[in-house]
Scaffold this motif. Structure first.
Motif, PDB file in Angstrom:
ATOM      1  N   GLU A 108       0.831  -1.210   0.000  1.00 42.95           N
ATOM      2  CA  GLU A 108       0.000   0.000   0.000  1.00 42.95           C
ATOM      3  C   GLU A 108       0.864   1.258   0.000  1.00 42.95           C
ATOM      4  OE1 GLU A 108      -3.032  -0.059  -0.723  1.00 42.95           O
ATOM      5  OE2 GLU A 108      -3.691  -2.066  -0.189  1.00 42.95           O
ATOM      6  N   TYR A 109       1.959   1.203  -0.745  1.00 39.75           N
ATOM      7  CA  TYR A 109       2.883   2.330  -0.855  1.00 39.75           C
ATOM      8  C   TYR A 109       2.188   3.641  -1.263  1.00 39.75           C
ATOM      9  CZ  TYR A 109       6.729   5.201  -2.586  1.00 39.75           C
ATOM     10  OH  TYR A 109       7.591   6.240  -2.836  1.00 39.75           O
ATOM     11  N   PRO A 110       1.167   3.631  -2.108  1.00 41.94           N
ATOM     12  CA  PRO A 110       0.509   4.900  -2.443  1.00 41.94           C
ATOM     13  C   PRO A 110       0.008   5.683  -1.222  1.00 41.94           C
ATOM     14  CG  PRO A 110      -0.131   3.240  -4.027  1.00 41.94           C
ATOM     15  CD  PRO A 110       0.646   2.524  -2.940  1.00 41.94           C
ATOM     16  N   TYR A 111      -0.348   5.010  -0.139  1.00 41.06           N
ATOM     17  CA  TYR A 111      -0.721   5.740   1.075  1.00 41.06           C
ATOM     18  C   TYR A 111       0.455   6.533   1.620  1.00 41.06           C
ATOM     19  CZ  TYR A 111      -5.221   3.299   1.550  1.00 41.06           C
ATOM     20  OH  TYR A 111      -6.492   2.816   1.364  1.00 41.06           O
ATOM     21  N   MET A 112       1.657   5.964   1.553  1.00 39.63           N
ATOM     22  CA  MET A 112       2.847   6.687   2.009  1.00 39.63           C
ATOM     23  C   MET A 112       3.084   7.916   1.139  1.00 39.63           C
ATOM     24  SD  MET A 112       5.587   3.664   2.897  1.00 39.63           S
ATOM     25  CE  MET A 112       6.770   4.757   3.675  1.00 39.63           C
ATOM     26  N   LYS A 113       2.985   7.724  -0.181  1.00 43.11           N
ATOM     27  CA  LYS A 113       3.198   8.839  -1.110  1.00 43.11           C
ATOM     28  C   LYS A 113       2.188   9.950  -0.880  1.00 43.11           C
ATOM     29  CE  LYS A 113       3.916   8.425  -5.382  1.00 43.11           C
ATOM     30  NZ  LYS A 113       4.116   8.180  -6.800  1.00 43.11           N
ATOM     31  N   GLN A 114       0.947   9.571  -0.695  1.00 39.15           N
ATOM     32  CA  GLN A 114      -0.121  10.543  -0.497  1.00 39.15           C
ATOM     33  C   GLN A 114       0.095  11.335   0.787  1.00 39.15           C
ATOM     34  OE1 GLN A 114      -3.988   8.715  -0.636  1.00 39.15           O
ATOM     35  NE2 GLN A 114      -4.884  10.276   0.670  1.00 39.15           N
ATOM     36  N   GLY A 119       7.337  16.962  -0.661  1.00 34.34           N
ATOM     37  CA  GLY A 119       7.912  16.719  -1.981  1.00 34.34           C
ATOM     38  C   GLY A 119       7.524  15.374  -2.525  1.00 34.34           C
ATOM     39  N   ASP A 120       8.361  14.864  -3.390  1.00 32.11           N
ATOM     40  CA  ASP A 120       8.092  13.614  -4.077  1.00 32.11           C
ATOM     41  C   ASP A 120       8.773  12.459  -3.341  1.00 32.11           C
ATOM     42  OD1 ASP A 120       7.501  11.622  -5.885  1.00 32.11           O
ATOM     43  OD2 ASP A 120       8.926  12.329  -7.397  1.00 32.11           O
ATOM     44  N   LEU A 121       8.005  11.592  -2.726  1.00 33.40           N
ATOM     45  CA  LEU A 121       8.561  10.485  -1.956  1.00 33.40           C
ATOM     46  C   LEU A 121       9.330   9.507  -2.837  1.00 33.40           C
ATOM     47  CD1 LEU A 121       8.841   9.360   0.888  1.00 33.40           C
ATOM     48  CD2 LEU A 121       6.728   8.076   0.523  1.00 33.40           C
ATOM     49  N   ASP A 122       8.921   9.341  -4.087  1.00 36.55           N
ATOM     50  CA  ASP A 122       9.659   8.459  -4.998  1.00 36.55           C
ATOM     51  C   ASP A 122      11.109   8.927  -5.135  1.00 36.55           C
ATOM     52  OD1 ASP A 122       7.338   7.013  -5.428  1.00 36.55           O
ATOM     53  OD2 ASP A 122       6.923   7.942  -7.367  1.00 36.55           O
ATOM     54  N   SER A 123      11.305  10.228  -5.304  1.00 37.94           N
ATOM     55  CA  SER A 123      12.667  10.740  -5.468  1.00 37.94           C
ATOM     56  C   SER A 123      13.448  10.651  -4.158  1.00 37.94           C
ATOM     57  CB  SER A 123      12.665  12.169  -6.014  1.00 37.94           C
ATOM     58  OG  SER A 123      11.998  13.036  -5.138  1.00 37.94           O
ATOM     59  N   ILE A 124      12.771  10.750  -3.028  1.00 38.24           N
ATOM     60  CA  ILE A 124      13.436  10.569  -1.731  1.00 38.24           C
ATOM     61  C   ILE A 124      13.938   9.133  -1.617  1.00 38.24           C
ATOM     62  CG2 ILE A 124      13.124  10.589   0.784  1.00 38.24           C
ATOM     63  CD1 ILE A 124      13.030  13.400  -0.494  1.00 38.24           C
ATOM     64  N   PHE A 125      13.092   8.173  -1.958  1.00 36.57           N
ATOM     65  CA  PHE A 125      13.515   6.771  -1.927  1.00 36.57           C
ATOM     66  C   PHE A 125      14.665   6.527  -2.901  1.00 36.57           C
ATOM     67  CE2 PHE A 125       9.820   5.264   0.500  1.00 36.57           C
ATOM     68  CZ  PHE A 125      10.448   4.307   1.280  1.00 36.57           C
ATOM     69  N   GLU A 130      20.383   5.017  -3.320  1.00 38.34           N
ATOM     70  CA  GLU A 130      21.726   5.193  -3.874  1.00 38.34           C
ATOM     71  C   GLU A 130      22.792   4.979  -2.807  1.00 38.34           C
ATOM     72  OE1 GLU A 130      22.846   5.711  -7.017  1.00 38.34           O
ATOM     73  OE2 GLU A 130      20.789   5.417  -7.689  1.00 38.34           O
ATOM     74  N   SER A 131      22.449   5.242  -1.545  1.00 39.71           N
ATOM     75  CA  SER A 131      23.442   5.108  -0.476  1.00 39.71           C
ATOM     76  C   SER A 131      23.323   3.781   0.287  1.00 39.71           C
ATOM     77  CB  SER A 131      23.304   6.275   0.514  1.00 39.71           C
ATOM     78  OG  SER A 131      22.072   6.196   1.204  1.00 39.71           O
ATOM     79  N   LEU A 132      22.293   3.010  -0.015  1.00 37.55           N
ATOM     80  CA  LEU A 132      22.129   1.730   0.671  1.00 37.55           C
ATOM     81  C   LEU A 132      23.001   0.659   0.019  1.00 37.55           C
ATOM     82  CD1 LEU A 132      18.268   1.629   1.250  1.00 37.55           C
ATOM     83  CD2 LEU A 132      20.055   2.141   2.920  1.00 37.55           C
ATOM     84  N   GLY A 133      23.363  -0.328   0.788  1.00 37.09           N
ATOM     85  CA  GLY A 133      24.181  -1.417   0.272  1.00 37.09           C
ATOM     86  C   GLY A 133      23.348  -2.531  -0.311  1.00 37.09           C
ATOM     87  N   GLY A 134      24.024  -3.529  -0.828  1.00 36.66           N
ATOM     88  CA  GLY A 134      23.392  -4.660  -1.480  1.00 36.66           C
ATOM     89  C   GLY A 134      22.679  -5.592  -0.513  1.00 36.66           C
ATOM     90  N   ASN A 135      22.786  -5.338   0.787  1.00 35.16           N
ATOM     91  CA  ASN A 135      22.094  -6.182   1.755  1.00 35.16           C
ATOM     92  C   ASN A 135      20.601  -5.824   1.852  1.00 35.16           C
ATOM     93  OD1 ASN A 135      23.066  -3.727   3.101  1.00 35.16           O
ATOM     94  ND2 ASN A 135      22.282  -4.621   5.001  1.00 35.16           N
ATOM     95  N   ILE A 136      20.197  -4.740   1.198  1.00 33.86           N
ATOM     96  CA  ILE A 136      18.805  -4.271   1.292  1.00 33.86           C
ATOM     97  C   ILE A 136      18.112  -4.401  -0.056  1.00 33.86           C
ATOM     98  CG2 ILE A 136      17.286  -2.342   1.870  1.00 33.86           C
ATOM     99  CD1 ILE A 136      19.016  -3.145   4.220  1.00 33.86           C
TER     100      ILE A 136
END
Length: 144
Positions: A108-114, A119-125, A130-136
């Motif tokens: 239900e990610y659209p609830y988070m965005k709404q 700003g734009d949550l997609d661009s925040i993610f 970009e800074s997270l490692g391959g473990n995620i």
């Protein structure tokens, strides 16, 4: 019973189990009530890391993040210390430094965005990933 989603199931499992030096992501999107949430749960069965399934609700962004932090903390004793974090950056940074293999499914990610008003949550993610490692690995799930 889970049927007729073998190719989607295989694709998600291949992605979450593939080694990577960078954060991975996937999107499950479609009409309501067609089995997206069930597909995510099924894909995470047997995962050899920590599988966190968070379902966002229609409330304030602050409450959603608090619920997400609580869900993360309850998923594994090694992540309990993240339960009091009240912002996305700190929570994701905590997952990164844990070094644990984690799949974080945001249903239900659209609830988070709404609910996100700054700003734009997609661009925040995108920036955070970009800074997270391959473990995620982060899965985004939503309906139209």
């Amino acid at each position: 019973m889970f049927r007729n989603r073998e190719s989607e199931l295989k694709a998600i499992r291949n992605l979450i189990n593939r080694p990577s030096e960078r954060c991975k992501a996937f999107l499950v999107y479609g009409r309501r009530r067609i089995g997206k949430s069930l597909l995510l749960k099924e894909a995470m069965k047997g995962y050899d890391g920590i599988a966190i399934n968070f379902i966002a609700t229609d409330e304030t962004y602050s409450n959603i993040i608090k619920d997400l932090a609580r869900t993360v903390a309850e998923s594994d004793p090694r992540l309990e210390h993240l339960g009091s974090i009240g912002e996305l950056h700190g929570l994701l940074a905590g997952l990164k430094v844990s070094g644990l293999r984690i799949v974080l499914s945001l249903d239900e990610y659209p609830y988070m965005k709404q609910a996100y008003e700054s700003g734009d949550l997609d661009s925040i993610f995108l920036r955070e990933m970009e800074s997270l490692g391959g473990n995620i690995t982060i899965g985004f799930c939503g309906s139209y």
